[in-house]
Design an enzyme around this catalytic site. Structure first.
Site, PDB file in Angstrom:
ATOM      1  CD  GLU A 230      -3.080  -0.340   2.342  1.00 22.08           C
ATOM      2  OE1 GLU A 230      -4.392  -0.065   2.159  1.00 22.08           O
ATOM      3  OE2 GLU A 230      -2.733  -0.302   3.552  1.00 22.08           O
ATOM      4  CB  VAL A 231       2.096   3.579  -2.547  1.00 19.14           C
ATOM      5  CG1 VAL A 231       2.428   5.067  -2.573  1.00 19.14           C
ATOM      6  CG2 VAL A 231       3.253   2.688  -2.808  1.00 19.14           C
TER       7      VAL A 231
END
Length: 714
Positions: free
Chosen positions: A476-477
């Site tokens: 997850e960015v």
């Protein structure tokens, strides 16, 4: 050399032809597969007609000595069939006819009167391997990009162009079933060892080796590799084959719980061919292929395939910026997370890493962890001695900030302490270059809070990895409102080189994955408080399709980690995220889960056939007497529907950019059943109206935490 560029289909422009024929003066025809407009070669319906026309032409060449199939694509032989073509089939009959056309073509290739050799470099999967199996010989490059397999099961299908019949002939029944039932791919060396390919050579001499193989096959006596005596004895008698089928069926049932229809039909197609002959096997194969292509499971898995393929082309931002090159990466903290991040960066991305910790012991442990991963891959034959040494030298340990002035990205993986993370950010800004990106691996703290006081808040971002980093596919960015689009694009690109499936989410409590996971885990704990047994809840949700149940997951993640996230979510979202008083009491008793050897399950004894036993002491600790008999459907609704509901809220609030990212994040981050396609695919499959009605009924019985998201209520 004579060339026939239009032979495959005279009426089509040359540039639209997938097959290019060059007939040499030595009598050997080289057919180069180069599908126009595609990055990789994929088999399309019209290519069957082209290939048959090509074989018609070759039949008329009296001086022909042999045929070589090779590829015009970089690091790719043939990646398989065009999945869009399969998804476009509207009936089982249409899908069955696709398979039948492929079977007829490869039967003709196998019966071709002159030697035919596949010269394989790069990925050779699905229909590509079925083509290679139909050839009389196979040579491959000893390059890391060369991999062979029949991964159709991962799309809910089976090999439909003869693969279920030819692969057992080539590598033996047990290995063939294992490869087809798991979708596992073999590296070039493994393929040579198992007899799937005849020879391995360096890429520059691949065609020379293929020509040599044609000469060998042209001799009166064709040498075929012999399988081990024990394998032949096992397969050459009905009792031995029944044992293999039975063991495969047991393994499939244990792993899939009957949720995937493709594996049993793979076994059936193989069995039909081995027991009743090739034609019966092919008929069974194409019939099952057509039926499977219409199943909801295959449709969900194909949708997931399209989603992940589209995601690979997405930079994570609509700003149209290009990612900056990342030449060196720093990692702060050499614990399991930090060492895992350093490993995937150095080994998979091939990028040098500066690994920093405050203690020599921590550094040593981190380096040992990285070395252990490299040793394991080296032992499996996935790495040569040279490659293993090269990977080790990419990670350099340090107790200070020397070398940080040359880093492009620094990823912190220190304790979940806001003050500590602020200090790490200040240190990196002081010792790093102006363009350095500071990425936090936090699982709970908002990135905007971490960026408070930063000199360059636009270069602060979240990179939330999942444990264990080496195995979990999702990243997850997390972007704040101030994050530079170039920073987003750069971290997304870095994550992909690390082998991760990357989604970009907006900053907020719990981000996306932990936010939708929390109500699922909370509700499982409430069911426990209501007297439903731990193993009954876990077994129900494993049968639903999760890889592990919620309590096994809590043990794996660590109850200390979940307890840090819970109050953050409660503060942000109120009553519907109220923590259940289970984790705190477990921690007070020293029960962190697997890491402490104490959790909901026992870790002081080996797993039995029924799995790891529940620690009965948990019930006494919590003052519970399990015994309530709850229907599986009720357990599923109580736990899964709140997760779906929260995913919808995340979509409506813009936490995720689209439903595609929401499905991928759930499947790759928390193991939402792939054959159900993800929360949004599942919602569409179940019907939004029906899900809303069930949520409203639960809200009436159990309280407003089940209230449907506003968009579901219309």
């Amino acid at each position: 050399m004579t060339t026939h560029p239009k032979t495959a289909q005279e009426n089509r422009p040359e540039q639209e032809t997938a097959f290019h024929l060059a007939l040499g003066d030595d009598g050997i025809a080289v057919i180069t597969v180069d599908v126009p407009g595609e990055r990789m070669n994929v088999l399309k319906g019209e290519m069957v007609r082209e290939a048959n026309a090509l074989l018609d032409t070759l039949d008329e060449q009296p001086a022909l000595r042999g045929v070589i199939f090779t590829s015009g694509k970089a690091d790719n032989f043939i990646a398989g069939a065009d999945v869009h073509m399969l998804a476009a089939c509207e009936t089982a009959e249409a899908a069955r006819e696709l398979a039948h056309a492929g079977q007829r073509l490869f039967d003709r290739l196998e019966a071709f009167p002159k030697p035919v050799v596949a010269a394989i470099h790069g990925t050779c999967l699905g229909g590509g391997l079925e083509l290679a199996l139909a050839c009389h010989g196979r040579v491959a490059t000893d390059h890391p990009a060369t991999r062979l397999g029949l991964p159709e099961v991962q799309l809910g299908l089976l090999p439909g162009s003869g693969g279920t019949q030819r692969l057992p002939d080539r590598v033996g029944l047990p290995l063939a079933l294992d490869l087809m039932l798991t979708g596992r791919q073999l590296r070039a060396r493994q393929a040579r060892k198992r007899g799937l390919v005849d020879d391995l050579v360096a890429p520059p001499i691949l065609l020379d080796a293929a020509r040599k193989r044609i000469d060998e096959l042209a001799e009166p006596r064709r040498h075929r590799p012999k399988r081990p005596l024990t394998t032949r004895l096992l397969e050459n008698n009905p009792l031995g084959r029944r044992l293999v089928y039975r063991q495969s069926e047991r393994t499939v049932q244990a792993k899939t719980h009957g949720n995937y229809p493709a594996p049993p039909r793979i076994i059936d197609a193989v069995r039909a061919g081995r027991e009743r002959g090739r034609q019966a096997g092919l008929e069974t194969e194409r019939r099952h292929f057509g039926e499977l292509a219409m199943t909801p499971e295959a449709r969900a898995l194909m949708a997931l395939y399209f989603a992940t393929t589209a995601l690979k082309k997405d930079s994570g931002t609509d700003a149209g910026v290009e990612p900056r090159p990342v030449r060196r990466v720093g990692v702060l903290g050499a614990g399991l997370m930090g060492a895992g991040i350093a490993y995937v960066t150095s080994a998979k991305a091939g990028t040098p890493v500066r690994l920093k910790d405050i203690a020599l012991e921590g550094l040593n442990n981190g380096m040992r962890h990285i070395d252990g991963e490299i040793r394991a891959r080296h032992k499996r034959g996935a790495l040569t001695d040279f490659e293993a040494t090269r990977q080790r030298t990419r990670v350099t340990p340090t107790l200070d900030y020397r070398g940080f002035g040359a880093l492009d990205v620094v990823i912190e993986a220190v304790f979940e302490d806001p003050e500590l993370k602020h200090r790490m950010l200040a240190d990196v800004e002081a010792h790093g270059p102006e363009h350095v990106i500071f990425a936090s691996n936090t699982s709970s703290l908002p990135i905007s809070e971490i960026a408070t006081g930063a000199q360059r808040p636009e270069r602060v971002i979240g990179m939330h990895y999942f444990s264990p980093v080496e195995k979990m596919p999702l990243l997850e960015v997390i972007a704040t409102d101030r994050t530079d689009p170039e920073v987003i694009a750069t971290t997304v690109a870095l994550g992909r080189t690390q082998g991760k499936t990357v989604i970009v989410v907006r900053d907020g409590a719990g981000f996306y994955v932990n936010r939708i996971l929390a109500p699922y885990l909370n509700e499982a704990c409430r069911l426990l408080q209501e007297g439903v047994a731990i193993d009954h809840i876990d077994r129900t949700l494993v049968r639903f399709g999760f890889p592990v149940g919620p309590f096994a997951l809590l043990d794996e993640v660590g109850l200390d980690v979940s307890e840090k996230v819970a109050p953050i979510l409660h503060r942000a979202f109120g009553e519907r995220m109220t923590p259940v008083d289970v984790g705190g009491r477990m921690l007070a008793d020293g029960r962190k889960g697997r890491k402490s050897g104490k959790g909901f399950y026992r870790y002081d004894r080996k797993r039995g056939k029924g799995g790891r036993p529940v620690d009965e002491g948990v019930y006494r600790l919590l003052g519970l007497a399990p015994g309530r008999d709850m229907a599986p459907e009720a357990i599923i609704d109580r736990t899964v529907l709140p997760m779906i509901n929260e995913a919808v809220r995340c979509r409506d609030e813009g936490i995720i950019r689209c439903e595609r990212d929401g499905d991928i994040g759930a499947v790759f981050g928390i193991g939402f059943p792939p054959f159900r396609g993800g929360p949004f695919h599942y919602l569409r499959q179940q019907g939004a109206a029906g899900v809303t009605e069930r949520l409203q009924a639960l809200a009436a019985e159990h309280g407003p935490r089940f209230a449907p998201a506003p968009s579901l209520q219309g």
